[in-house]
Design a protein around this motif. Sequence first.
Motif, mmCIF file in Angstrom:
data_model
loop_
_atom_site.group_PDB
_atom_site.id
_atom_site.type_symbol
_atom_site.label_atom_id
_atom_site.label_comp_id
_atom_site.label_asym_id
_atom_site.label_seq_id
_atom_site.Cartn_x
_atom_site.Cartn_y
_atom_site.Cartn_z
ATOM 1 N N PRO A 144 34.309 1.727 -74.048
ATOM 2 C CA PRO A 144 33.310 0.782 -73.523
ATOM 3 C C PRO A 144 31.984 1.497 -73.257
ATOM 4 O O PRO A 144 31.971 2.652 -72.834
ATOM 5 N N THR A 145 30.884 0.811 -73.521
ATOM 6 C CA THR A 145 29.565 1.415 -73.343
ATOM 7 C C THR A 145 28.786 0.716 -72.243
ATOM 8 O O THR A 145 29.084 -0.434 -71.893
ATOM 9 N N ASP A 146 27.763 1.405 -71.759
ATOM 10 C CA ASP A 146 26.885 0.810 -70.755
ATOM 11 C C ASP A 146 26.247 -0.473 -71.291
ATOM 12 O O ASP A 146 26.130 -1.457 -70.579
ATOM 13 N N LYS A 147 25.898 -0.479 -72.561
ATOM 14 C CA LYS A 147 25.267 -1.659 -73.180
ATOM 15 C C LYS A 147 26.213 -2.859 -73.160
ATOM 16 O O LYS A 147 25.792 -3.979 -72.886
ATOM 17 N N GLU A 148 27.485 -2.632 -73.428
ATOM 18 C CA GLU A 148 28.459 -3.725 -73.398
ATOM 19 C C GLU A 148 28.549 -4.322 -71.995
ATOM 20 O O GLU A 148 28.578 -5.543 -71.829
ATOM 21 N N TYR A 149 28.584 -3.456 -70.969
ATOM 22 C CA TYR A 149 28.609 -3.952 -69.598
ATOM 23 C C TYR A 149 27.307 -4.672 -69.257
ATOM 24 O O TYR A 149 27.323 -5.731 -68.627
ATOM 25 N N GLN A 150 26.187 -4.114 -69.670
ATOM 26 C CA GLN A 150 24.897 -4.749 -69.404
ATOM 27 C C GLN A 150 24.797 -6.116 -70.071
ATOM 28 O O GLN A 150 24.255 -7.058 -69.497
#
Length: 149
Positions: A81-87
């Motif tokens: 999981p990436t920060d962009k996916e969470y954002q």
Amino acid sequence: MNKYLLILLISLSFSACGQTVIKTPENAMSKFEEFKNKEKFVEENSFFYPGIADPKMRPVLTEKINKAADDFKAVAESQNPTDKEYQDKIELGLSRFSDVYMDLDTEDRERVCTYFEELMDIVGLESSGGHLMKFMYGFSLPESSGTEE
């Protein structure tokens, strides 16, 4: 040696996209459940939050924020999981409040944001990518230090 080259290339490809892989903490799934099970939009002195003015709104808002928890959980369960996916999930979650946004006073909007910050803390996400500021104030600042929220 090829294994290390592959790892380097994968790391560089994430860096080139401006994304950071976030390792899901071991206790994240239980923390998501705890988050979903707690009563929300009630008076909380630690946040100086008086509770939602219209009690009929509590289940509506709780459902919206719990869906955001489900979104975060799905990302956390994914591979790398990436920060962009969470954002992106923060942006989606906040968009669910658009139909009630005008009914929320400042304290309620702040409380929505602090719930998202709690979700961010569960997975170790440092920045909402400006989404919380935009939700709260209608604009976001360009990221200069990488963490504005």
